[in-house]
Design a protein around this motif. Structure first.
Motif, PDB file in Angstrom:
ATOM      1  N   GLU A 252     -98.908   4.149 -55.790  1.00 55.11           N
ATOM      2  CA  GLU A 252    -100.197   4.858 -55.709  1.00 55.11           C
ATOM      3  C   GLU A 252    -101.034   4.624 -56.962  1.00 55.11           C
ATOM      4  O   GLU A 252    -102.236   4.374 -56.891  1.00 55.11           O
ATOM      5  CB  GLU A 252     -99.954   6.361 -55.536  1.00 55.11           C
ATOM      6  CG  GLU A 252     -99.566   6.745 -54.133  1.00 55.11           C
ATOM      7  CD  GLU A 252     -99.421   8.252 -53.987  1.00 55.11           C
ATOM      8  OE1 GLU A 252    -100.171   8.999 -54.662  1.00 55.11           O
ATOM      9  OE2 GLU A 252     -98.559   8.677 -53.208  1.00 55.11           O
TER      10      GLU A 252
ATOM     11  N   LEU B 268    -100.971   2.174 -59.087  1.00 54.07           N
ATOM     12  CA  LEU B 268    -101.390   0.784 -59.300  1.00 54.07           C
ATOM     13  C   LEU B 268    -102.823   0.554 -58.835  1.00 54.07           C
ATOM     14  O   LEU B 268    -103.588  -0.134 -59.493  1.00 54.07           O
ATOM     15  CB  LEU B 268    -100.456  -0.183 -58.572  1.00 54.07           C
ATOM     16  CG  LEU B 268     -99.154  -0.500 -59.299  1.00 54.07           C
ATOM     17  CD1 LEU B 268     -98.186  -1.181 -58.345  1.00 54.07           C
ATOM     18  CD2 LEU B 268     -99.397  -1.351 -60.523  1.00 54.07           C
ATOM     19  N   GLY B 269    -103.164   1.135 -57.683  1.00 51.75           N
ATOM     20  CA  GLY B 269    -104.517   0.983 -57.172  1.00 51.75           C
ATOM     21  C   GLY B 269    -105.539   1.623 -58.087  1.00 51.75           C
ATOM     22  O   GLY B 269    -106.584   1.051 -58.376  1.00 51.75           O
ATOM     23  N   GLU B 270    -105.203   2.818 -58.575  1.00 48.24           N
ATOM     24  CA  GLU B 270    -106.121   3.544 -59.443  1.00 48.24           C
ATOM     25  C   GLU B 270    -106.253   2.859 -60.804  1.00 48.24           C
ATOM     26  O   GLU B 270    -107.346   2.692 -61.320  1.00 48.24           O
ATOM     27  CB  GLU B 270    -105.619   4.980 -59.640  1.00 48.24           C
ATOM     28  CG  GLU B 270    -105.585   5.779 -58.351  1.00 48.24           C
ATOM     29  CD  GLU B 270    -104.791   7.074 -58.497  1.00 48.24           C
ATOM     30  OE1 GLU B 270    -104.520   7.495 -59.641  1.00 48.24           O
ATOM     31  OE2 GLU B 270    -104.437   7.660 -57.466  1.00 48.24           O
TER      32      GLU B 270
ATOM     33  N   GLY C 188    -106.574  -1.458 -59.935  1.00 47.78           N
ATOM     34  CA  GLY C 188    -107.417  -1.934 -58.848  1.00 47.78           C
ATOM     35  C   GLY C 188    -106.681  -2.866 -57.894  1.00 47.78           C
ATOM     36  O   GLY C 188    -107.283  -3.737 -57.280  1.00 47.78           O
ATOM     37  N   VAL C 189    -105.363  -2.672 -57.775  1.00 49.62           N
ATOM     38  CA  VAL C 189    -104.567  -3.501 -56.865  1.00 49.62           C
ATOM     39  C   VAL C 189    -104.953  -3.129 -55.439  1.00 49.62           C
ATOM     40  O   VAL C 189    -104.880  -1.967 -55.053  1.00 49.62           O
ATOM     41  CB  VAL C 189    -103.051  -3.272 -57.093  1.00 49.62           C
ATOM     42  CG1 VAL C 189    -102.224  -3.963 -56.024  1.00 49.62           C
ATOM     43  CG2 VAL C 189    -102.660  -3.750 -58.476  1.00 49.62           C
ATOM     44  N   VAL C 190    -105.399  -4.115 -54.675  1.00 49.68           N
ATOM     45  CA  VAL C 190    -105.858  -3.857 -53.309  1.00 49.68           C
ATOM     46  C   VAL C 190    -104.730  -4.083 -52.310  1.00 49.68           C
ATOM     47  O   VAL C 190    -104.527  -3.293 -51.402  1.00 49.68           O
ATOM     48  CB  VAL C 190    -107.037  -4.787 -52.926  1.00 49.68           C
ATOM     49  CG1 VAL C 190    -107.958  -4.089 -51.948  1.00 49.68           C
ATOM     50  CG2 VAL C 190    -107.813  -5.244 -54.125  1.00 49.68           C
ATOM     51  N   GLU C 191    -104.009  -5.174 -52.472  1.00 50.07           N
ATOM     52  CA  GLU C 191    -102.926  -5.494 -51.541  1.00 50.07           C
ATOM     53  C   GLU C 191    -101.755  -4.545 -51.786  1.00 50.07           C
ATOM     54  O   GLU C 191    -101.358  -4.305 -52.921  1.00 50.07           O
ATOM     55  CB  GLU C 191    -102.464  -6.944 -51.763  1.00 50.07           C
ATOM     56  CG  GLU C 191    -101.420  -7.384 -50.748  1.00 50.07           C
ATOM     57  CD  GLU C 191    -100.994  -8.836 -50.949  1.00 50.07           C
ATOM     58  OE1 GLU C 191     -99.848  -9.150 -50.615  1.00 50.07           O
ATOM     59  OE2 GLU C 191    -101.812  -9.639 -51.422  1.00 50.07           O
ATOM     60  N   GLU C 192    -101.232  -3.990 -50.703  1.00 49.53           N
ATOM     61  CA  GLU C 192    -100.122  -3.041 -50.793  1.00 49.53           C
ATOM     62  C   GLU C 192     -98.899  -3.718 -51.413  1.00 49.53           C
ATOM     63  O   GLU C 192     -98.409  -4.715 -50.905  1.00 49.53           O
ATOM     64  CB  GLU C 192     -99.777  -2.549 -49.382  1.00 49.53           C
ATOM     65  CG  GLU C 192     -98.691  -1.508 -49.343  1.00 49.53           C
ATOM     66  CD  GLU C 192     -99.143  -0.119 -49.786  1.00 49.53           C
ATOM     67  OE1 GLU C 192     -98.250   0.694 -50.076  1.00 49.53           O
ATOM     68  OE2 GLU C 192    -100.358   0.138 -49.838  1.00 49.53           O
TER      69      GLU C 192
ATOM     70  N   LEU D 136     -95.363  -6.990 -56.760  1.00 50.10           N
ATOM     71  CA  LEU D 136     -96.816  -7.182 -56.700  1.00 50.10           C
ATOM     72  C   LEU D 136     -97.144  -8.657 -56.650  1.00 50.10           C
ATOM     73  O   LEU D 136     -96.627  -9.417 -57.459  1.00 50.10           O
ATOM     74  CB  LEU D 136     -97.458  -6.675 -57.991  1.00 50.10           C
ATOM     75  CG  LEU D 136     -97.440  -5.213 -58.284  1.00 50.10           C
ATOM     76  CD1 LEU D 136     -97.756  -5.002 -59.748  1.00 50.10           C
ATOM     77  CD2 LEU D 136     -98.485  -4.544 -57.450  1.00 50.10           C
TER      78      LEU D 136
ATOM     79  N   ASP E 258     -99.861 -11.516 -57.410  1.00 47.68           N
ATOM     80  CA  ASP E 258    -100.980 -11.628 -58.350  1.00 47.68           C
ATOM     81  C   ASP E 258    -101.418 -13.092 -58.453  1.00 47.68           C
ATOM     82  O   ASP E 258    -101.328 -13.706 -59.505  1.00 47.68           O
ATOM     83  CB  ASP E 258    -100.546 -11.078 -59.717  1.00 47.68           C
ATOM     84  CG  ASP E 258    -101.680 -11.071 -60.735  1.00 47.68           C
ATOM     85  OD1 ASP E 258    -102.852 -10.978 -60.320  1.00 47.68           O
ATOM     86  OD2 ASP E 258    -101.387 -11.162 -61.932  1.00 47.68           O
TER      87      ASP E 258
END
Length: 84
Positions: A24, A26-28, A31-35, A58, A60
């Motif tokens: 959770e 990581l996105g915040e 800015g990781v978009v892919e799950e 992840l 990248d």
């Protein structure tokens, strides 16, 4: 060859709760978009589920995630970044 390297970062976390929180955050934070992929990693020879570590994998391809920053980030949950 397409020239796109398959860059992955593997974060090792002590338990599932920590791994889910990391996914959770990581996105915040980054800015990781892919799950990211969540993987249970039972220690060799251990039957007890309590002895399992959880891996957050992840992708990248763009190479935009900083390894040292990810290591510090995982450390907030008593985890670390594994060299692939």
């Amino acid at each position: 060859m397409s020239g796109v390297s398959d860059v992955r970062h593997v974060l090792v976390l002590p338990d599932r709760d920590a791994a889910e929180e990391v996914v959770e955050a990581l996105g915040e934070r980054f800015g990781v978009v892919e799950e990211p992929q969540l993987v249970r990693d039972a220690l060799a020879g251990e039957d007890d589920a309590e002895d399992a570590q959880w891996l957050v994998v992840l992708r990248d391809e763009a190479g935009r995630l900083d390894a040292a920053e990810l290591d510090r980030f995982a450390g907030e949950w008593e985890g670390w970044r594994e060299e692939p």
